[in-house]
Motif scaffolding. Sequence first.
Motif, short mmCIF file in Angstrom:
data_model
loop_
_atom_site.label_atom_id
_atom_site.label_comp_id
_atom_site.label_asym_id
_atom_site.label_seq_id
_atom_site.Cartn_x
_atom_site.Cartn_y
_atom_site.Cartn_z
N MET A 1 0.85 -1.18 0.00
CA MET A 1 0.00 0.00 0.00
C MET A 1 0.88 1.24 0.00
N GLN A 2 0.34 2.30 -0.54
CA GLN A 2 1.03 3.59 -0.58
C GLN A 2 0.26 4.60 0.26
N PRO A 3 0.96 5.48 0.97
CA PRO A 3 0.25 6.51 1.73
C PRO A 3 -0.41 7.51 0.78
N ALA A 4 -1.53 8.07 1.21
CA ALA A 4 -2.23 9.09 0.44
C ALA A 4 -1.51 10.43 0.59
N PRO A 5 -1.80 11.39 -0.28
CA PRO A 5 -1.12 12.69 -0.23
C PRO A 5 -1.19 13.39 1.13
N ASP A 6 -2.31 13.27 1.85
CA ASP A 6 -2.47 13.94 3.14
C ASP A 6 -2.44 12.95 4.31
N ALA A 7 -1.69 11.86 4.15
CA ALA A 7 -1.62 10.84 5.20
C ALA A 7 -1.02 11.38 6.48
N ASP A 8 -0.26 12.47 6.38
CA ASP A 8 0.37 13.03 7.57
C ASP A 8 -0.54 13.97 8.37
N GLY B 1 -4.64 5.06 14.83
CA GLY B 1 -4.53 4.54 16.18
C GLY B 1 -5.79 3.88 16.69
N ARG B 2 -6.89 4.03 15.98
CA ARG B 2 -8.17 3.48 16.44
C ARG B 2 -8.78 2.47 15.46
N LEU B 3 -7.99 1.99 14.54
CA LEU B 3 -8.51 0.99 13.60
C LEU B 3 -8.87 -0.28 14.37
N PRO B 4 -10.04 -0.86 14.06
CA PRO B 4 -10.47 -2.06 14.78
C PRO B 4 -9.63 -3.29 14.42
N SER B 5 -9.60 -4.24 15.35
CA SER B 5 -8.83 -5.47 15.13
C SER B 5 -9.51 -6.38 14.11
N SER B 6 -10.81 -6.19 13.90
CA SER B 6 -11.50 -6.94 12.86
C SER B 6 -12.58 -6.07 12.23
N VAL B 7 -12.85 -6.32 10.98
CA VAL B 7 -13.89 -5.63 10.22
C VAL B 7 -14.64 -6.68 9.43
N GLY C 1 -15.77 -9.47 10.16
CA GLY C 1 -15.28 -10.82 10.40
C GLY C 1 -13.87 -11.08 9.89
N GLU C 2 -13.23 -10.08 9.32
CA GLU C 2 -11.87 -10.22 8.79
C GLU C 2 -10.88 -9.64 9.80
N SER C 3 -9.81 -10.35 10.07
CA SER C 3 -8.79 -9.90 11.02
C SER C 3 -7.88 -8.86 10.38
N ARG C 4 -7.40 -7.95 11.23
CA ARG C 4 -6.53 -6.89 10.75
C ARG C 4 -5.15 -7.44 10.38
N ARG C 5 -4.63 -6.89 9.31
CA ARG C 5 -3.25 -7.16 8.86
C ARG C 5 -2.49 -5.86 9.02
N ALA D 1 -5.58 -2.69 6.73
CA ALA D 1 -6.00 -3.80 5.87
C ALA D 1 -6.55 -4.92 6.73
N TRP D 2 -7.54 -5.62 6.19
CA TRP D 2 -8.17 -6.74 6.89
C TRP D 2 -8.37 -7.87 5.91
N GLY D 3 -8.23 -9.11 6.42
CA GLY D 3 -8.45 -10.30 5.61
C GLY D 3 -7.14 -10.93 5.18
N SER D 4 -7.21 -12.21 4.83
CA SER D 4 -6.03 -12.93 4.36
C SER D 4 -6.43 -13.82 3.19
N PRO D 5 -6.19 -13.42 1.97
CA PRO D 5 -5.50 -12.19 1.59
C PRO D 5 -6.36 -10.96 1.91
N ALA D 6 -5.73 -9.79 1.89
CA ALA D 6 -6.43 -8.55 2.25
C ALA D 6 -7.61 -8.32 1.31
N THR D 7 -8.79 -8.16 1.90
CA THR D 7 -10.00 -7.93 1.12
C THR D 7 -10.62 -6.57 1.41
N ILE D 8 -10.17 -5.95 2.51
CA ILE D 8 -10.64 -4.62 2.89
C ILE D 8 -9.39 -3.76 3.11
N LEU D 9 -9.30 -2.66 2.38
CA LEU D 9 -8.16 -1.75 2.51
C LEU D 9 -8.69 -0.37 2.85
#
Length: 133
Positions: free
Chosen positions: A1-8, A17-23, A25-29, A38-46
């Motif tokens: 993945m690449q950061p967005a222009p205003d990622a900073d 800092g508050r991204l959930p551990s699952s979305v 039913g998919e576990s965070r990567r 990102a969530w899922g293996s392979p990642a299905t939610i970005l």
Amino acid sequence: MQPAPDADDAACAAVSGRLPSSVAGESRRWTDAQATGAWGSPATILLTCGVEIPGPSPLRCETVEGVDWLVDESRADEDLYTFTTFGRDPAVSVFLDYDSGVGSADALRALSPMLARELPSNGRACTAPGETP
């Protein structure tokens, strides 16, 4: 993945800092790009925070848990969809691979409450076609 222009942007740091551990039913990567998730293996939610803030758009708009989302279905033939917050500064995009069985309703319901708390509204909201804001 690449950061967005205003990622900073400081609000993106709060989101990261508050991204959930699952979305949906998919576990965070873990990702190494700033302000992404990102969530899922392979990642299905970005998720990418700090994308360009969308202006008026002909895209369909859905409101989920108080957050307006523009729905980009231009790659629907590949089962890939992009949802971008509307009326939030900074903006966030969520990419979903429908081929994995994850639906947008579950994913956006899991992410929207946190985004509503962390990303300030810029006063803009989705309107129906022909409706004046």
